[in-house]
Write a protein that holds these residues in place. Structure first.
Motif, PDB file in Angstrom:
ATOM      1  N   GLN A  60       0.924  -1.137   0.084  1.00 10.32           N
ATOM      2  CA  GLN A  60      -0.086  -0.183  -0.229  1.00 10.32           C
ATOM      3  C   GLN A  60       0.919   1.406  -0.031  1.00 10.32           C
ATOM      4  N   VAL A  61       0.741   1.949  -0.910  1.00 11.37           N
ATOM      5  CA  VAL A  61       1.712   3.157  -1.074  1.00 11.37           C
ATOM      6  C   VAL A  61       1.075   4.430  -1.301  1.00 11.37           C
ATOM      7  N   THR A  81      -4.380   6.576  -1.832  1.00 11.31           N
ATOM      8  CA  THR A  81      -3.474   5.298  -1.779  1.00 11.31           C
ATOM      9  C   THR A  81      -3.702   4.205  -2.806  1.00 11.31           C
ATOM     10  N   ALA A  82      -2.639   3.408  -3.232  1.00 11.97           N
ATOM     11  CA  ALA A  82      -3.025   2.352  -4.233  1.00 11.97           C
ATOM     12  C   ALA A  82      -2.156   1.161  -3.624  1.00 11.97           C
ATOM     13  N   SER A  83      -2.855  -0.159  -4.120  1.00 12.41           N
ATOM     14  CA  SER A  83      -1.996  -1.280  -3.867  1.00 12.41           C
ATOM     15  C   SER A  83      -1.205  -2.005  -4.895  1.00 12.41           C
ATOM     16  N   VAL A  90      12.325   0.470  -5.914  1.00 12.63           N
ATOM     17  CA  VAL A  90      11.480   2.071  -5.966  1.00 12.63           C
ATOM     18  C   VAL A  90      11.247   2.548  -4.529  1.00 12.63           C
ATOM     19  N   LYS A  91      11.779   3.903  -4.302  1.00 11.75           N
ATOM     20  CA  LYS A  91      11.529   4.375  -3.222  1.00 11.75           C
ATOM     21  C   LYS A  91      10.043   5.141  -2.917  1.00 11.75           C
ATOM     22  N   ALA A  92       9.297   4.498  -2.648  1.00  9.17           N
ATOM     23  CA  ALA A  92       7.833   5.324  -2.407  1.00  9.17           C
ATOM     24  C   ALA A  92       7.410   5.294  -1.006  1.00  9.17           C
ATOM     25  N   VAL A  93       6.577   6.439  -0.694  1.00 11.42           N
ATOM     26  CA  VAL A  93       6.060   6.646   0.624  1.00 11.42           C
ATOM     27  C   VAL A  93       4.857   5.525   0.784  1.00 11.42           C
ATOM     28  N   LYS A 111       2.020  15.237  -9.960  1.00  9.70           N
ATOM     29  CA  LYS A 111       0.997  15.083 -11.161  1.00  9.70           C
ATOM     30  C   LYS A 111       0.211  14.048 -10.651  1.00  9.70           C
ATOM     31  N   PRO A 112      -1.225  14.157 -10.777  1.00  2.00           N
ATOM     32  CA  PRO A 112      -2.283  13.210 -10.409  1.00  2.00           C
ATOM     33  C   PRO A 112      -1.924  11.816 -11.248  1.00  2.00           C
ATOM     34  N   GLY A 113      -2.011  10.735 -10.466  1.00  2.00           N
ATOM     35  CA  GLY A 113      -1.561   9.353 -10.628  1.00  2.00           C
ATOM     36  C   GLY A 113      -0.153   9.147 -10.662  1.00  2.00           C
ATOM     37  N   SER A 114       0.612   9.739  -9.972  1.00  2.00           N
ATOM     38  CA  SER A 114       2.101   9.213  -9.636  1.00  2.00           C
ATOM     39  C   SER A 114       2.247   8.827  -8.352  1.00  2.00           C
ATOM     40  N   LEU A 115       3.196   8.237  -8.134  1.00  2.00           N
ATOM     41  CA  LEU A 115       3.676   7.657  -6.931  1.00  2.00           C
ATOM     42  C   LEU A 115       4.253   8.986  -6.178  1.00  2.00           C
TER      43      LEU A 115
END
Length: 227
Positions: A60-61, A81-83, A90-93, A111-115
């Motif tokens: 979950q990011v 959030t997205a699964s 990849v360093k994601a929050v 931008k919308p849709g980006s991690l």
């Protein structure tokens, strides 16, 4: 009546005896081959299991759901959030850390849709204490081919205005003021002009603004530290 020979055809009314099937020698099962086969089957099953685990491992990011400008403070409405199946590189929050990024500023345009990654947010104001923000318009021929990104160091160079005559022939080094890019807009449709927000010291801000007003300023990218 004589006894029929072995090769003679049975007479009418006589029944031929049973024919013995050919003897087939049984192959010996070699233990080494069996063990190798079992090992290959086990290895294949293990590989499939690992693949399934990798495909099934999801995280979950935090994602961006609205446009966020450079320097803007992030709110919960900007994020979602997205699964996803996340590569370890990849360093994601992660979703559990969403509260840690709310209230911070966007270090880059989001931008919308980006991690959302940790490097895209900052707790510091992009314009620090003792600095001023000066907008500078660059014509297409003045925009560097290298992308202008927040945090980039620049030199603001004073040049004679168009049509002006430089009466000071003794000066060979133009006046220069150090600055730092805070934001760079996209090229405006039709004109191609790019507006760059540059942070300078509070003492140099009015001078830079006067150079911009007189069309006597050029922006030069400074070399990175240590190069």
């Amino acid at each position: 009546m004589g006894t029929p020979s072995a090769n003679s055809v049975p007479q009418h009314g006589q029944v031929a005896g049973p024919v013995a099937p050919p003897r087939v020698s049984a192959r010996r099962r070699r233990p080494g081959v069996i063990a190798l086969s079992l090992a290959l089957i086990a290895a294949g099953g293990a590989g499939v299991a690992v693949l399934l685990l990798q495909v099934g491992h999801r995280a979950q990011v935090v994602t961006v759901v609205r446009d966020v400008q450079v320097g803007q403070i992030l709110t919960e409405r900007d994020l979602g959030t997205a699964s996803i199946s996340l590569d370890p590189a990849v360093k994601a929050v992660h979703a559990d850390d969403v509260k840690a990024v709310v209230g911070k500023r966007a270090a880059v345009e989001l931008k919308p849709g980006s991690l959302l990654t940790p490097s895209q947010v900052t707790k510091d104001s992009l314009v620090k204490a003792g600095e001023q923000l000066v907008p500078i318009g660059l014509k297409p021929e003045q925009v560097p081919a290298t992308s202008l990104v927040p945090g980039q160091k620049v030199d603001l160079v004073h040049v004679p205005a168009q049509g002006a005559t430089d009466t000071d022939k003794t000066s060979t080094t133009p006046e220069t003021i150090a600055g730092r890019i805070v934001k760079a807009s996209k090229a405006a449709p039709g004109t191609g002009i790019v507006v760059v927000d540059v942070a300078t010291s509070a003492a140099d801000g009015p001078t830079v603004a006067a150079w911009v007003s007189a069309s006597a300023l050029r922006l030069v990218l400074a070399a990175p530290d240590g190069s």
